[in-house]
Motif scaffolding. Structure first.
Motif, short mmCIF file in Angstrom:
data_model
loop_
_atom_site.label_atom_id
_atom_site.label_comp_id
_atom_site.label_asym_id
_atom_site.label_seq_id
_atom_site.Cartn_x
_atom_site.Cartn_y
_atom_site.Cartn_z
N ARG A 388 13.44 7.17 -40.84
CA ARG A 388 14.09 8.46 -40.54
C ARG A 388 14.50 9.19 -41.81
NH1 ARG A 388 19.81 7.69 -37.96
NH2 ARG A 388 20.32 7.26 -40.14
N ASP A 389 15.25 8.47 -42.69
CA ASP A 389 15.86 9.15 -43.84
C ASP A 389 14.89 9.42 -44.99
OD1 ASP A 389 18.03 8.94 -42.26
OD2 ASP A 389 19.21 7.66 -43.59
N TRP A 390 13.88 8.53 -45.14
CA TRP A 390 13.04 8.65 -46.34
C TRP A 390 11.60 9.07 -46.05
CZ3 TRP A 390 16.15 9.40 -50.01
CH2 TRP A 390 17.38 8.75 -50.02
N ILE A 391 11.19 9.08 -44.79
CA ILE A 391 9.81 9.51 -44.49
C ILE A 391 9.84 10.69 -43.51
CG2 ILE A 391 7.53 8.81 -43.57
CD1 ILE A 391 8.29 5.92 -44.43
N PHE A 392 10.40 10.44 -42.34
CA PHE A 392 10.39 11.42 -41.25
C PHE A 392 11.09 12.73 -41.66
CE2 PHE A 392 11.67 12.77 -36.94
CZ PHE A 392 10.46 12.65 -36.31
N PHE A 393 12.29 12.56 -42.16
CA PHE A 393 13.11 13.70 -42.55
C PHE A 393 12.47 14.53 -43.67
CE2 PHE A 393 17.99 14.01 -42.24
CZ PHE A 393 17.84 14.97 -41.28
N PRO A 394 12.15 13.89 -44.84
CA PRO A 394 11.54 14.68 -45.92
C PRO A 394 10.20 15.29 -45.52
CG PRO A 394 12.24 12.53 -46.71
CD PRO A 394 12.41 12.50 -45.24
N LEU A 395 9.45 14.56 -44.67
CA LEU A 395 8.11 15.03 -44.32
C LEU A 395 8.15 16.21 -43.35
CD1 LEU A 395 5.46 13.80 -45.29
CD2 LEU A 395 5.29 12.58 -43.13
N PHE A 396 8.92 16.04 -42.30
CA PHE A 396 8.93 17.07 -41.25
C PHE A 396 10.15 17.98 -41.30
CE2 PHE A 396 6.66 13.42 -39.31
CZ PHE A 396 5.42 14.02 -39.23
N SER A 397 11.11 17.62 -42.17
CA SER A 397 12.39 18.31 -42.15
C SER A 397 12.85 18.30 -40.69
CB SER A 397 12.23 19.71 -42.72
OG SER A 397 13.48 20.27 -42.90
#
Ligand SMILES: Cc1cc2nc3c(=O)[nH]c(=O)nc-3n(C[C@H](O)[C@H](O)[C@H](O)COP(=O)(O)OP(=O)(O)OC[C@H]3O[C@@H](n4cnc5c(N)ncnc54)[C@H](O)[C@@H]3O)c2cc1C
Length: 408
Positions: A388-397
């Motif tokens: 969530r914090d290091w892939i999903f969030f940065p990738l998709f905002s």
């Protein structure tokens, strides 16, 4: 003998009232049967995304709501586990001097229901009318609806808008909606002197918990919290003060003003719900929904209960209503509804199948996306928190929310 009606709508929630209004606008009369004794308020408010506003415009009620509810400027996501923070502007293009914003407002459930109901002819909604069963004699083109008070009604066309536990969906052969093992708590606070919050949809992530709040008006703020279900939930869900204390305990490490908002909310606005979904793959739509059921269909949560992680359930119900009314208008124009028989039933059945086929990919993709996003955002395990914090969030905002809200 019971009464005879052309079109009966079961359930007077968002879907039921929206379809009744959509039909009224194209000159079709219907009767809405609602089990409660008045319009239902549970759930306090909804986020209405651009797709819902398009549907509300088509229904002619958007302008009655817009002046009262703040337009949201953006979405802010924050993880208390990693400190990652993302802001998404609702301005088109995100930058520059464009004042054109994607329309998102958080509106009170009651205001939406009243706006829809107000536009209906008097007597369109009948309260204290709980449907307990439906049946159809093998050679009859009519559907019989049995009510809890022992009366019955004969209908040519039935539209089930009776929510997650739909009697109509069950009769059509759909499996029951299943719990996803998560629970939500929501409420609303009114600051009589006004509040100073930004017009944002704020979401905060923790360990196995997601919470947030949205400004509805200059005085009202809606909040929510979702987390894994716990064994005691069924016992406490009827007691708003216990639910509030449980919510406060869960957010004790969360930043201000979350706890304060929860503390200040009147008990009658606090609601706890087990989150449910029904998996029907797009290629299975229609199967089991059309076999011999003739001129009966379903709309809204009765058709597609979904988790609230994209805030799209009611928005989808409004979209359904607009689509279905267009199909039905065409179909009814091509028949003489006064001469009701098997030929007419077949025409309506194929119109309902067309509506289901039109809706299946959109609704299935939103239902699945909401489920996956909810699972990841909640971050129950160390692994999902990392994703969530290091892939999903940065990738998709948090743009995925807008992707689904815009694409309709
Ligand atoms: C925690 C949470 C947050 C949500 N947030 C959002 C959001 O931000 N944005 C959004 O768009 N959606 C949101 N939703 C989803 C939204 O609440 C639903 O999708 C929406 O209410 C569905 O409307 P409906 O009319 O299909 O069903 P309902 O609102 O459930 O209405 C069904 C109606 O049918 C009546 N009824 C039921 N059974 C019978 C019967 N047998 N006979 C007669 N009447 C009957 C009920 O009394 C009710 O009035 C959220 C849901 C939850 C749980």
């Amino acid at each position: 003998m019971g009464e005879d009606h052309d079109i009966v709508i079961v359930g007077g929630g968002v879907a039921g009232l929206a379809i009744a209004l959509a039909l009224h606008k194209v000159g079709l009369k219907s009767l809405v049967l609602e089990r409660a004794d008045c319009l239902r308020t549970a759930g306090a408010a909804f986020n209405m995304w651009p797709n819902a506003w398009k549907a509300l415009d088509a229904l002619g009620v958007a302008d009655a709501l817009r002046p009262f509810y703040s337009q949201i400027d953006g979405i802010r996501g924050f993880s208390i586990c990693s400190g990652v923070c993302k802001n998404v502007s609702l301005k088109r293009g995100g930058k520059g001097d464009s004042n054109v914003k994607l329309e998102s407002r958080c509106i009170e459930r009651m205001a939406l229901l009243e706006a829809l109901a107000r536009e209906l002819p008097e007597g369109s909604v009948r309260f204290n009318s709980k449907i307990v069963s439906l049946h159809r004699e093998s050679l009859s083109p009519f559907t019989m609806l049995e009510l809890a008070d022992g009366t019955s009604l004969k209908a040519k066309i039935v539209i089930g808008c009776d929510g997650v536990y739909s009697v109509v969906a069950r009769w059509m052969g759909l499996p029951p909606a299943k719990s996803v093992g998560r629970t939500s708590i929501r409420g609303m606070v009114t600051y009589t002197e006004g509040h100073n919050f930004e017009k944002l949809n704020v979401q905060v992530w923790g360990k196995g918990l997601r919470t947030g709040f949205v400004t509805c008006t200059d005085k009202k703020v809606y909040w929510f919290l979702t987390r894994r279900s716990q064994p005691q939930d069924a016992e406490i869900c009827g007691n708003a003060e216990i639910v509030r204390n449980a919510a406060l305990e869960m957010v004790k490490d969360f930043p201000d003003p979350i706890a304060e908002i929860i503390k200040s909310s009147p008990a009658e606005t606090i609601n706890m719900a087990d989150l449910k979904v029904r998996w029907v793959w797009p290629w299975e739509w229609g199967r089991g929904m059309e076999k011999g059921k003739g001129s009966v269909t379903i709309v809204g949560d009765a058709l597609h209960p979904m988790t609230p992680d994209l805030g799209q359930g009611a928005c989808m119900a409004l979209e359904d209503a607009v689509h279905l009314s267009r199909c039905l208008e065409q179909a009814i124009k091509s028949i003489n509804i006064a001469e009701w028989g098997e030929v007419q039933v077949e025409k309506i059945e194929s119109c309902f199948n067309k509506y289901l086929q039109e809706r299946r990919w959109r609704v299935s993709s939103i239902t699945s996306a909401a489920f996956v996003i909810g699972f990841v955002q909640e971050g129950s395990s160390r692994f999902t928190r990392f994703v969530r914090d290091w892939i999903f969030f940065p990738l998709f905002s948090m743009r995925y929310i807008l992707y689904f809200a815009e694409s309709c």
